[in-house]
Design a protein around this motif. Sequence first.
Motif, PDB file in Angstrom:
ATOM      1  N   UNK A 230       0.832  -1.203   0.000  1.00  0.00           N
ATOM      2  CA  UNK A 230       0.000   0.000   0.000  1.00  0.00           C
ATOM      3  C   UNK A 230       0.869   1.256   0.000  1.00  0.00           C
ATOM      4  N   UNK A 231       1.925   1.259   0.797  1.00  0.00           N
ATOM      5  CA  UNK A 231       2.823   2.412   0.864  1.00  0.00           C
ATOM      6  C   UNK A 231       3.518   2.683  -0.457  1.00  0.00           C
ATOM      7  N   UNK A 232       3.972   1.618  -1.120  1.00  0.00           N
ATOM      8  CA  UNK A 232       4.617   1.761  -2.427  1.00  0.00           C
ATOM      9  C   UNK A 232       3.617   2.312  -3.447  1.00  0.00           C
ATOM     10  N   UNK A 233       2.400   1.775  -3.425  1.00  0.00           N
ATOM     11  CA  UNK A 233       1.365   2.226  -4.353  1.00  0.00           C
ATOM     12  C   UNK A 233       1.031   3.701  -4.120  1.00  0.00           C
ATOM     13  N   UNK A 234       0.936   4.076  -2.847  1.00  0.00           N
ATOM     14  CA  UNK A 234       0.649   5.471  -2.511  1.00  0.00           C
ATOM     15  C   UNK A 234       1.773   6.385  -2.991  1.00  0.00           C
ATOM     16  N   UNK A 235       3.013   5.893  -2.887  1.00  0.00           N
ATOM     17  CA  UNK A 235       4.139   6.695  -3.359  1.00  0.00           C
ATOM     18  C   UNK A 235       4.013   7.007  -4.844  1.00  0.00           C
ATOM     19  N   UNK A 236       3.559   6.050  -5.647  1.00  0.00           N
ATOM     20  CA  UNK A 236       3.464   6.305  -7.091  1.00  0.00           C
ATOM     21  C   UNK A 236       2.513   7.467  -7.377  1.00  0.00           C
ATOM     22  N   UNK A 237       1.459   7.598  -6.561  1.00  0.00           N
ATOM     23  CA  UNK A 237       0.543   8.734  -6.718  1.00  0.00           C
ATOM     24  C   UNK A 237       1.215  10.026  -6.264  1.00  0.00           C
TER      25      UNK A 237
ATOM     26  N   UNK B 270       1.873  13.442  -8.458  1.00  0.00           N
ATOM     27  CA  UNK B 270       1.361  14.746  -8.036  1.00  0.00           C
ATOM     28  C   UNK B 270       2.492  15.760  -7.894  1.00  0.00           C
ATOM     29  N   UNK B 271       3.587  15.350  -7.245  1.00  0.00           N
ATOM     30  CA  UNK B 271       4.723  16.263  -7.059  1.00  0.00           C
ATOM     31  C   UNK B 271       5.313  16.659  -8.403  1.00  0.00           C
ATOM     32  N   UNK B 272       5.483  15.673  -9.275  1.00  0.00           N
ATOM     33  CA  UNK B 272       6.091  15.958 -10.576  1.00  0.00           C
ATOM     34  C   UNK B 272       5.218  16.888 -11.407  1.00  0.00           C
TER      35      UNK B 272
ATOM     36  N   UNK C 253       9.973   5.408  -2.888  1.00  0.00           N
ATOM     37  CA  UNK C 253      10.857   6.519  -3.264  1.00  0.00           C
ATOM     38  C   UNK C 253      12.210   6.003  -3.751  1.00  0.00           C
ATOM     39  N   UNK C 254      12.773   5.031  -3.055  1.00  0.00           N
ATOM     40  CA  UNK C 254      14.076   4.476  -3.460  1.00  0.00           C
ATOM     41  C   UNK C 254      13.993   3.878  -4.859  1.00  0.00           C
ATOM     42  N   UNK C 255      12.931   3.113  -5.110  1.00  0.00           N
ATOM     43  CA  UNK C 255      12.725   2.519  -6.436  1.00  0.00           C
ATOM     44  C   UNK C 255      12.587   3.625  -7.484  1.00  0.00           C
ATOM     45  N   UNK C 256      11.844   4.651  -7.139  1.00  0.00           N
ATOM     46  CA  UNK C 256      11.637   5.797  -8.045  1.00  0.00           C
ATOM     47  C   UNK C 256      12.958   6.458  -8.432  1.00  0.00           C
TER      48      UNK C 256
ATOM     49  N   UNK D 285       3.207   4.558 -15.922  1.00  0.00           N
ATOM     50  CA  UNK D 285       2.340   5.513 -16.623  1.00  0.00           C
ATOM     51  C   UNK D 285       0.902   5.462 -16.100  1.00  0.00           C
ATOM     52  N   UNK D 286       0.669   4.700 -15.019  1.00  0.00           N
ATOM     53  CA  UNK D 286      -0.678   4.478 -14.512  1.00  0.00           C
ATOM     54  C   UNK D 286      -1.430   5.780 -14.262  1.00  0.00           C
ATOM     55  N   UNK D 287      -0.813   6.700 -13.499  1.00  0.00           N
ATOM     56  CA  UNK D 287      -1.528   7.906 -13.117  1.00  0.00           C
ATOM     57  C   UNK D 287      -1.676   8.878 -14.283  1.00  0.00           C
ATOM     58  N   UNK D 288      -0.789   8.794 -15.268  1.00  0.00           N
ATOM     59  CA  UNK D 288      -0.983   9.583 -16.496  1.00  0.00           C
ATOM     60  C   UNK D 288      -2.234   9.117 -17.224  1.00  0.00           C
TER      61      UNK D 288
END
Length: 237
Positions: free
Chosen positions: A89-96, A100-102, A174-177, A218-221
């Motif tokens: 869940x934390x990893x998934x939330x990070x992708x969002x 948003x930040x980007x 974040x680390x994966x990102x 590209x999910x959130x795009x």
Amino acid sequence: MIMQDFSVDLDKPLVFQVGHLGEHYQEWVHQPIVSKEGPRFFANDFLELLTRTKWWAIPVIWLPVVCWCLTMSVGMGRTIPEVTVMVVFGVSLWTLIEYIIHRFLFHIETRSYWGNTAHYLLHGCHHKHPMDGLRLVFPPVPAAILCILFWNLVKLTATPSTTPALFGGGLLGYVVYDCTHYYLHHGQPYNNSAKSLKKYHLNHHFRIQNKGFGITSSLWDIVFGTLPHTKTLGKCS
């Protein structure tokens, strides 16, 4: 004060110059200079050092923190399967959060001196010098400050035993990102999915910079309608 017809001198420290570009800053910063040699940011050597980070510092510094967080939740009575779910869940939330930040912070349009200066430090430098290998990952000092903020935000919405695992999952994301971001610029992917992701990201830099904000996905795009046109992606090498 904005100087009329100001021209940036690339042979001098850039951070306190770019603000003078005023309304011309956005055009200037989105004209990339493709060179592995990054510019100097500050005249002060200590400040300059803080802006440069080797990619491997990110997993070396933050993965032990991730492990410590997960151990904390287990120590508070959470089972391994429960912690696993929280991490996912934390990893998934990070992708969002990443998206948003980007999209809304890193690509905010600025015109004032200090607005341009702050934007250049946050993300503009990366678009101007996309192949600067020492400024592709987020420096540890400001990252640590943000970690404190995010920890307290998670703490407000989660129980004491779930907070460490949720935060650890987000930190892992974040680390994966950051490692993925570095690889997309400097790696040579061999499988099709990695090649597509690299093409997707370089398209954001060199062709259509107001779309394609996802780094690891590209999910959130797709969800928010900022997916670049397929033909545009196909042209990017």
